[in-house]
Enzyme design. Structure first.
Site, short mmCIF file in Angstrom:
data_model
loop_
_atom_site.label_atom_id
_atom_site.label_comp_id
_atom_site.label_asym_id
_atom_site.label_seq_id
_atom_site.Cartn_x
_atom_site.Cartn_y
_atom_site.Cartn_z
N ASP A 1 49.06 40.72 36.52
CA ASP A 1 47.67 40.81 36.79
C ASP A 1 47.48 40.99 38.08
O ASP A 1 48.64 41.47 39.00
CB ASP A 1 47.44 39.45 37.03
CG ASP A 1 45.66 39.18 37.70
OD1 ASP A 1 44.59 40.25 37.27
OD2 ASP A 1 44.90 38.21 38.14
N SER A 2 46.56 41.35 38.83
CA SER A 2 46.23 42.12 40.17
C SER A 2 46.19 40.31 41.55
O SER A 2 46.79 40.46 42.54
CB SER A 2 45.08 42.02 40.71
OG SER A 2 43.83 41.19 39.50
N CYS B 1 45.26 42.13 33.77
CA CYS B 1 44.25 42.04 34.56
C CYS B 1 43.25 43.21 33.29
O CYS B 1 43.37 44.16 33.15
CB CYS B 1 44.85 42.70 35.41
SG CYS B 1 43.63 43.29 36.42
N GLU C 1 37.04 31.39 43.18
CA GLU C 1 38.24 31.35 43.69
C GLU C 1 38.25 30.68 45.31
O GLU C 1 38.96 29.64 45.70
CB GLU C 1 38.62 32.51 44.55
CG GLU C 1 39.73 34.08 43.37
CD GLU C 1 40.37 34.44 43.95
OE1 GLU C 1 40.34 35.24 45.37
OE2 GLU C 1 40.93 36.12 43.12
N CYS D 1 36.76 39.74 32.73
CA CYS D 1 37.74 39.24 33.85
C CYS D 1 38.67 38.30 33.56
O CYS D 1 37.85 36.50 32.85
CB CYS D 1 36.99 38.68 34.88
SG CYS D 1 37.91 39.18 36.19
N HIS E 1 39.39 35.75 35.63
CA HIS E 1 39.09 34.18 35.94
C HIS E 1 37.60 34.05 35.43
O HIS E 1 37.77 32.17 35.48
CB HIS E 1 37.81 34.02 38.25
CG HIS E 1 39.02 35.26 38.75
ND1 HIS E 1 39.99 36.26 37.95
CD2 HIS E 1 39.20 34.95 40.09
CE1 HIS E 1 40.68 36.06 39.24
NE2 HIS E 1 40.42 35.48 40.35
N1 DGL Z 1 42.15 40.67 37.35
C1 DGL Z 1 40.53 40.83 37.24
C2 DGL Z 1 40.49 41.35 36.64
O1 DGL Z 1 40.70 40.74 35.53
C3 DGL Z 1 39.65 40.06 38.37
C4 DGL Z 1 39.53 40.25 39.80
C5 DGL Z 1 40.41 41.62 40.97
O2 DGL Z 1 39.24 42.07 41.01
O3 DGL Z 1 41.68 41.91 40.67
O4 DGL Z 1 38.89 42.01 36.62
#
Ligand code: DGL
Length: 269
Positions: A12-13, A75, A156, A188, A190
């Site tokens: 993931d990012s 991600c 976050e 997403c 989150h």
């Molecule tokens: N992990 C990213 C997503 O699911 C969200 C956080 C980011 O923008 O890096 O799109």
């Protein structure tokens, strides 16, 4: 040739993809996972497709060096931007999963002749990947999508419940484009953390689709079908990040339920 005891690589990012890792561990507790959060380059949601593709390939190299049997792009932004490239790059060395295709399959099986909503980052929504795939099904479906960039920093910062977060969620969800839908995809990493607040806005009248659970189920089905379930009775988990701060480590508890130790791994020398 993949072995059942090989680990599953999840990336993931940043730390948010731990929601997907959590769902995987809940369903497949004996699997070993290697998690990589590209905290040096987050957020991916605002990055160009080319940048996300370059980061994703670098991360895949780490997983391939460690013989991962599966690479799971946790991600949504990277799933939208880099899946095709990652699949071409990895070839037969590992099975590549993302968080979009299992959801599209789930929708194919459960929805017909209706309108579905999607929320995600600017990258995910702008890519139109969900739109192309869902409207391309022969199920007479329409997809209405909205980028909701404030939600990631809000989550976050720990604003999950209470008036501030519910107000921000409501501001997005009350837009005309997200009315008259029968389901809403949380596109997403989150957003599973605010699933209840989203359901509350719609007074529980629509299905709120949490991709992390659907992805974990589809991964389990793949491993079972291919006799790749780890049945050695023990597993190990490793969590790596491209940039370490204490606050990233503290955030792991929010997304993974238990706090985990993060190891720093430099993506580029
Ligand atoms: N992990 C990213 C997503 O699911 C969200 C956080 C980011 O923008 O890096 O799109």
């Amino acid at each position: 040739m993949a072995k059942a005891s090989d680990p599953i690589g999840i990336f993931d990012s940043g730390i948010g993809g731990l929601t997907v890792a959590r769902a995987v561990k809940n369903l497949l507790p004996d699997e070993s996972i290697i998690y990589f959060g590209d905290t040096a380059h987050l957020p991916y949601g605002d990055k160009s497709t080319a940048a996300i593709q370059a980061y994703s390939i670098k991360i895949c190299d780490i997983f391939l060096q460690r013989n991962c049997k599966v690479i799971l792009i946790a991600c949504n932004s990277a799933s939208a931007a880099a899946t095709d490239l990652v699949k071409a790059y990895v070839g037969k060395k590992a099975k590549v999963f993302n968080v979009i295709e299992p959801v599209v399959n789930y929708i194919r099986e459960t929805r017909r002749n209706t309108c579905i909503g999607l929320i995600g980052t600017k990258q995910t929504i702008g890519s139109k990947v969900y739109q192309t795939k869902i409207e391309g099904l022969e199920n007479q479906l329409r997809l209405n999508s909205l980028a909701t960039p404030l939600l990631v920093p809000m989550i976050e910062e720990g604003f999950l419940e209470g008036t501030i977060s519910q107000d921000i969620i409501n501001e997005y969800l009350k837009k005309p484009i997200l009315q008259n839908i029968s389901a809403l995809i949380l596109g997403c990493t989150h957003y599973p953390l605010i699933k209840e607040q989203v359901a509350h806005f719609y007074e529980n009248t629509i299905e709120v689709i949490d991709s992390s659970e659907i992805v974990a189920k589809s991964l389990k089905a793949y491993l079972e079908y291919n006799l790749l379930i780890n049945n050695q009775g023990h597993s190990s988990n490793q969590f790596m990040v491209s940039d370490y701060t204490k606050s990233f480590e503290e955030l792991t508890k929010l997304f993974f339920v238990e706090r985990v130790h993060l190891e720093k791994y430099k993506l580029w020398e």
